[in-house]
Design a protein around this motif. Structure first.
Motif, short mmCIF file in Angstrom:
data_model
loop_
_atom_site.label_atom_id
_atom_site.label_comp_id
_atom_site.label_asym_id
_atom_site.label_seq_id
_atom_site.Cartn_x
_atom_site.Cartn_y
_atom_site.Cartn_z
N ARG A 99 0.86 -1.18 0.00
CA ARG A 99 0.00 0.00 0.00
C ARG A 99 0.90 1.23 0.00
N SER B 100 -5.97 3.57 -1.00
CA SER B 100 -6.82 2.49 -0.49
C SER B 100 -6.61 1.17 -1.21
N GLU C 36 -4.15 -1.74 -2.85
CA GLU C 36 -2.79 -2.27 -2.80
C GLU C 36 -2.28 -2.45 -4.23
N ASN D 4 -3.61 -3.37 -9.39
CA ASN D 4 -4.28 -2.81 -8.22
C ASN D 4 -5.23 -3.85 -7.63
N ALA E 117 -12.54 0.10 -0.89
CA ALA E 117 -11.42 0.76 -1.56
C ALA E 117 -11.92 1.47 -2.80
#
Length: 213
Positions: A48, A58, A60, A120, A126
């Motif tokens: 992150r 938000s 990773e 992502n 998120a």
């Protein structure tokens, strides 16, 4: 008749000049893509990152290719080595490279050879705020975005932050390609809703293929 209707609804859709939504286009390769993504993440673990202002993103992230996207107090940028390991990023797996080139070609961008794939991973809640992909030098090359796992509400706007935007629900295997007049379009992702996907569990993965130079 319902099958015919579904097929029509899943046809490519132009989002703007230079931007094309390709529903389900990655489904035939989805299992192989998922296996390749897992291989990449074993070599370059998810992490992150934070904004230059110190706020944690938000989603990773991980990368593969000759470049990787990175963000910290020093700013947004591309780096040729993984800051976590000190070594080079893993190569883009062939199934991922070939899919990105094919999707770009379908959208009218021939001979696209990605230099990296930004991975992502989104948990429920998120999101990705409205932004432009403008850290690259290769503005003539398109962006190719592939969705795996949980659905997402993708926001696609214009060349200014306050331009009207449309919401596209991206399902597993959907692809969006944008470039040319839409290369600097603002885009983002609304908070992911809770759910479970047979392949990725409680996550949504987004693969974004780009050229930097």
């Amino acid at each position: 008749m319902m099958s015919d209707l579904f097929d029509r609804l899943r046809q490519p859709v132009a989002l703007a000049d230079g931007a094309l939504f390709l529903p389900g286009a990655a489904l035939p390769a989805a299992d192989r893509l998922w296996a390749a993504v897992q291989d990449v993440m074993r070599s370059a673990p998810l992490r992150r990152l934070s904004t230059p202002g110190g706020r944690a993103l938000s989603a990773e992230m991980s990368n593969c290719g000759i470049w990787g996207w990175h963000s910290d107090r020093q700013g947004y940028r591309y780096v040729s080595a993984d800051p976590m390991t000190g070594g080079p990023w893993p190569s883009i797996p062939e199934v991922m490279r070939a899919l990105a080139a094919d999707m770009a070609c379908r959208a009218g961008y021939e001979n696209f050879e990605p230099q990296l794939c930004l991975i992502n991973r989104y948990v429920p809640g998120a999101r990705m705020g409205l932004h432009q992909d403008r850290d690259e030098q290769a503005m003539a090359a398109p962006i190719v975005s592939v969705s795996l796992g949980l659905p997402a509400r993708f926001l696609f706007g214009g060349l200014t932050r306050d331009a009207p935007r449309q919401t596209v629900v991206l399902q597993h295997g959907d692809v969006v390609v944008w470039g040319g007049p839409s290369r600097l379009a603002f885009h983002g992702v609304s908070p992911i809703r809770p759910g479970h996907h047979a392949l990725t569990g409680g996550y949504r993965y987004n693969l974004t293929f780009r050229r930097v130079t």
